[in-house]
Design an enzyme around this catalytic site. Structure first.
Site, mmCIF file in Angstrom:
data_model
loop_
_atom_site.group_PDB
_atom_site.id
_atom_site.type_symbol
_atom_site.label_atom_id
_atom_site.label_comp_id
_atom_site.label_asym_id
_atom_site.label_seq_id
_atom_site.Cartn_x
_atom_site.Cartn_y
_atom_site.Cartn_z
ATOM 1 N N ASP A 1 0.716 -1.180 -0.071
ATOM 2 C CA ASP A 1 -0.019 0.067 0.026
ATOM 3 C C ASP A 1 0.835 1.184 -0.021
ATOM 4 O OD1 ASP A 1 -2.110 -1.763 0.019
ATOM 5 O OD2 ASP A 1 -1.934 -1.915 2.360
ATOM 6 N N HIS B 1 -3.961 -3.207 -6.220
ATOM 7 C CA HIS B 1 -3.302 -2.000 -6.698
ATOM 8 C C HIS B 1 -4.123 -1.196 -7.215
ATOM 9 C CE1 HIS B 1 0.856 -4.196 -7.358
ATOM 10 N NE2 HIS B 1 0.655 -4.128 -6.265
#
Ligand code: IMP
Ligand code: MG
Length: 332
Positions: free
Chosen positions: A13, A42
């Site tokens: 992240d 993603h």
């Protein structure tokens, strides 16, 4: 370029999706190999639309890019087919014949195991699926009827592209501190997440790689259990503007200030040649939407310089907002 590996420096992240989608558009990436599995999401924002990709490479935003899933990856068939549809990439995506398959039973095993629950896994079952692969009883992509139209030899395609001087990107997933070998064991994922492992999963030898781009966020976040040095309370995180919700699981992320010691270790073990620093606007709100380095306030520039000084790698890309093009590109 021509062959670049992208990896995350912390616990995933870091904003890899954004960096990868930017590079796809800006550099016109010819071919991208995604590694890892469905546990990683993603996030890509393009023309106001948000995608959280679990299977399809984040370079899909550039229509000229060939999209591949490597032999070392672990494929969730339903998610793959759903995302192929949503991103409309049916005619330019391929899966390696030898990629392994993650099944519903693996997710069940993940959810009922007290041990796995205690680690705070994503619940997709990636650990159990990899165990099955190691036991040599896993299904492979070539065994799955729905995947037949997509089957290919990813290592051959990737190496041919590199040898032809094309622009190739190897898309790492998750983050270095979740590495099975180098992370905060046992609070890690089921695979090594380092740049070397990404090359191995994609079928590209280390001598074929030109750059390792290590992606940092301007602060750190972590979902699931395990240590997070300097962790803030949720109230503090909200006050700082660092409170996030996970793209993949909807879980709340814990947050902490940027840690230079972890950053240094990540730069060394990944052999980083370049760094990206995302969400600088979360640290210094005046950076929001900036597209040139000169626009940054002095304190933001000082932070970037300090990161470079401590990790010994140039910060070539700086994220200043959610859209793929909200980036300061300092590559000459
Ligand atoms: P697993 O990979 O689902 O087994 O989860 C193991 C640990 O890695 C848990 O703490 C998860 O929250 C974390 N994790 C796995 N994938 C990601 C990711 O893509 N981003 C952030 N954390 C992740
Ligand atoms: Mg993610």
């Amino acid at each position: 370029m021509p062959c670049t590996v992208i990896v995350g420096a912390f616990w995933g992240d870091e904003g890899k999706g954004k960096i990868i989608s930017y590079l796809a558009l800006k550099d016109k990436i010819d071919l991208c190999v995604r590694t890892g599995s469905v546990n990683a999401a993603h996030t890509v924002w393009i023309e106001g639309k948000r995608y959280a990709l679990h299977m399809v490479p984040a370079t899909f935003v550039y229509e000229g890019c060939r999209l591949l899933i490597g032999a070392g990856a672990n494929v969730h068939v339903a998610k793959f087919l759903e995302e192929v549809e949503a991103t409309n990439v049916k005619n330019r995506i391929g899966v390696d014949c030898q990629a392994s398959i993650i099944e519903e039973k693996h997710s069940m095993q993940d959810k009922i195991s007290a041990h796995l629950k205690g680690l705070g896994t994503t619940g997709w079952g990636v650990g159990p699926a990899l165990e099955e692969r190691v036991r040599r009883t896993a299904k492979l992509a070539k065994d799955i009827p729905e995947l037949q139209p997509y089957l290919t030899d990813v290592a051959v395609e990737a190496n041919n592209a590199i040898n032809a001087g094309k622009k190739v990107l190897l898309e790492g997933t998750q983050g270095f501190m979740l590495s099975l070998f180098y992370g905060t064991y046992p609070y890690v994922t089921g695979r090594d997440t380092s740049a070397s492992a990404v090359c191995s999963e994609a079928g590209v030898g280390p001598t074929k790689v030109d750059d390792v781009l290590l992606v940092f966020k301007s602060f750190m976040t972590r979902v699931g259990a395990g240590p997070l040095p300097g962790e803030l309370t949720k109230e503090e995180a909200i006050k700082q503007g660092w409170f996030e919700i996970a793209a993949g699981t909807g879980r709340e992320r814990r947050s902490a200030p940027f840690n230079f010691e972890i950053a240094k270790k990540a730069a060394i073990i990944n052999g980083a040649t370049q760094a990206a620093l995302t969400k600088l606007d979360a640290l210094y709100p005046k950076c929001k939407g900036a597209r040139t380095y000169d626009e940054l306030p002095l304190e933001a520039k000082e932070f970037v310089k300090e990161v470079e000084r401590q990790i010994g790698v140039p910060v070539v890309l700086i994220g200043t907002g959610p859209e793929a093009l909200d980036i300061i590109d300092r590559r000459s």
